[in-house]
Design a protein around this motif. Structure first.
Motif, PDB file in Angstrom:
ATOM      1  N   LYS A   1      -8.549   4.457   0.724  1.00 12.74           N
ATOM      2  CA  LYS A   1      -8.644   4.349   2.183  1.00 12.74           C
ATOM      3  C   LYS A   1      -7.614   3.360   2.719  1.00 12.74           C
ATOM      4  O   LYS A   1      -7.017   3.582   3.763  1.00 12.74           O
ATOM      5  CB  LYS A   1     -10.047   3.907   2.595  1.00 12.74           C
ATOM      6  N   GLU A   2      -7.422   2.267   1.995  1.00  8.27           N
ATOM      7  CA  GLU A   2      -6.467   1.254   2.436  1.00  8.27           C
ATOM      8  C   GLU A   2      -5.054   1.825   2.461  1.00  8.27           C
ATOM      9  O   GLU A   2      -4.275   1.548   3.368  1.00  8.27           O
ATOM     10  CB  GLU A   2      -6.524   0.023   1.528  1.00  8.27           C
ATOM     11  N   GLN A   3      -4.706   2.631   1.456  1.00 10.26           N
ATOM     12  CA  GLN A   3      -3.381   3.237   1.419  1.00 10.26           C
ATOM     13  C   GLN A   3      -3.203   4.234   2.559  1.00 10.26           C
ATOM     14  O   GLN A   3      -2.155   4.294   3.192  1.00 10.26           O
ATOM     15  CB  GLN A   3      -3.138   3.917   0.073  1.00 10.26           C
TER      16      GLN A   3
ATOM     17  N   GLU B   1       0.824  -1.213   0.000  1.00 10.19           N
ATOM     18  CA  GLU B   1       0.000   0.000   0.000  1.00 10.19           C
ATOM     19  C   GLU B   1       0.861   1.267   0.000  1.00 10.19           C
ATOM     20  O   GLU B   1       0.544   2.238  -0.676  1.00 10.19           O
ATOM     21  CB  GLU B   1      -0.957   0.005   1.193  1.00 10.19           C
ATOM     22  N   LEU B   2       1.952   1.284   0.767  1.00 11.69           N
ATOM     23  CA  LEU B   2       2.819   2.458   0.800  1.00 11.69           C
ATOM     24  C   LEU B   2       3.543   2.657  -0.530  1.00 11.69           C
ATOM     25  O   LEU B   2       3.737   3.782  -0.977  1.00 11.69           O
ATOM     26  CB  LEU B   2       3.829   2.344   1.941  1.00 11.69           C
ATOM     27  N   THR B   3       3.910   1.565  -1.181  1.00 13.01           N
ATOM     28  CA  THR B   3       4.520   1.666  -2.505  1.00 13.01           C
ATOM     29  C   THR B   3       3.515   2.215  -3.506  1.00 13.01           C
ATOM     30  O   THR B   3       3.839   3.092  -4.317  1.00 13.01           O
ATOM     31  CB  THR B   3       5.036   0.289  -2.964  1.00 13.01           C
TER      32      THR B   3
ATOM     33  N   LYS C   1       2.915   6.055  -3.350  1.00 10.73           N
ATOM     34  CA  LYS C   1       3.896   6.926  -3.994  1.00 10.73           C
ATOM     35  C   LYS C   1       3.459   7.344  -5.396  1.00 10.73           C
ATOM     36  O   LYS C   1       3.774   8.439  -5.834  1.00 10.73           O
ATOM     37  CB  LYS C   1       5.249   6.227  -4.094  1.00 10.73           C
ATOM     38  N   SER C   2       2.775   6.469  -6.099  1.00  8.34           N
ATOM     39  CA  SER C   2       2.422   6.762  -7.486  1.00  8.34           C
ATOM     40  C   SER C   2       0.954   7.112  -7.695  1.00  8.34           C
ATOM     41  O   SER C   2       0.532   7.336  -8.813  1.00  8.34           O
ATOM     42  CB  SER C   2       2.770   5.559  -8.365  1.00  8.34           C
ATOM     43  N   ASN C   3       0.186   7.168  -6.621  1.00  2.87           N
ATOM     44  CA  ASN C   3      -1.247   7.414  -6.739  1.00  2.87           C
ATOM     45  C   ASN C   3      -1.586   8.790  -6.193  1.00  2.87           C
ATOM     46  O   ASN C   3      -1.510   9.019  -4.999  1.00  2.87           O
ATOM     47  CB  ASN C   3      -2.025   6.337  -5.973  1.00  2.87           C
ATOM     48  N   PRO C   4      -2.003   9.734  -7.066  1.00  7.16           N
ATOM     49  CA  PRO C   4      -2.346  11.067  -6.584  1.00  7.16           C
ATOM     50  C   PRO C   4      -3.615  11.096  -5.729  1.00  7.16           C
ATOM     51  O   PRO C   4      -3.833  12.035  -4.984  1.00  7.16           O
ATOM     52  CB  PRO C   4      -2.522  11.880  -7.860  1.00  7.16           C
ATOM     53  N   SER C   5      -4.462  10.097  -5.855  1.00  8.84           N
ATOM     54  CA  SER C   5      -5.695  10.000  -5.060  1.00  8.84           C
ATOM     55  C   SER C   5      -5.652   8.705  -4.258  1.00  8.84           C
ATOM     56  O   SER C   5      -6.159   7.679  -4.689  1.00  8.84           O
ATOM     57  CB  SER C   5      -6.922   9.997  -5.973  1.00  8.84           C
ATOM     58  N   PRO C   6      -5.033   8.749  -3.077  1.00  6.29           N
ATOM     59  CA  PRO C   6      -4.879   7.511  -2.299  1.00  6.29           C
ATOM     60  C   PRO C   6      -6.214   6.900  -1.891  1.00  6.29           C
ATOM     61  O   PRO C   6      -7.177   7.612  -1.627  1.00  6.29           O
ATOM     62  CB  PRO C   6      -4.100   7.943  -1.065  1.00  6.29           C
TER      63      PRO C   6
ATOM     64  N   GLU D   1      -0.519   3.965   5.650  1.00  2.24           N
ATOM     65  CA  GLU D   1       0.363   5.073   5.990  1.00  2.24           C
ATOM     66  C   GLU D   1       0.229   5.428   7.480  1.00  2.24           C
ATOM     67  O   GLU D   1       1.227   5.603   8.182  1.00  2.24           O
ATOM     68  CB  GLU D   1       0.048   6.287   5.126  1.00  2.24           C
ATOM     69  N   LEU D   2      -0.991   5.515   7.959  1.00  2.00           N
ATOM     70  CA  LEU D   2      -1.237   5.834   9.359  1.00  2.00           C
ATOM     71  C   LEU D   2      -0.678   4.746  10.273  1.00  2.00           C
ATOM     72  O   LEU D   2      -0.049   5.035  11.296  1.00  2.00           O
ATOM     73  CB  LEU D   2      -2.739   6.022   9.600  1.00  2.00           C
TER      74      LEU D   2
END
Length: 98
Positions: free
Chosen positions: A52-54, A40-42, A45-50, A58-59
């Motif tokens: 919820k899972e991402q 998810e963290l990887t 990096k490439s997703n401008p609209s994260p 991150e949290l």
């Protein structure tokens, strides 16, 4: 206003993850990030609209690195403690997410 603050903190976190900053001298005793968090963290990096899972990954990683993002936490060390947590996550991603 609240969404703007959340988006700003997410962008700051993403910026530090993208820079690949790493804290030196932190002992590694095994994986700190789960395979799901790595994925998810990887993707973050490439997703401008994260997704919820991402954002949850991150949290979760920020909390594992010692950062408490609670809005009720009057943190006198902000943003330094956030930056340190982000540096730890970047280091963990290099070692745990190969």
């Amino acid at each position: 206003m609240e969404n703007l603050l959340r988006n700003h903190s997410t962008l700051v976190a993403l910026a530090f993850l993208l820079t690949g900053c790493a804290a030196g001298g932190v002992p590694q005793s095994g994986p700190h990030l789960s395979p799901t968090e790595c994925q998810e963290l990887t993707a973050l990096k490439s997703n401008p609209s994260p997704t919820k899972e991402q954002r949850r990954a991150e949290l979760s990683a920020l909390r594992k690195a010692g950062y408490d993002p609670s809005p009720w936490n009057d943190d006198p060390n902000y943003p330094a403690d956030l930056h340190e947590a982000q540096r730890l996550i970047a280091q963990w991603m290099e070692t745990d997410c190969k």
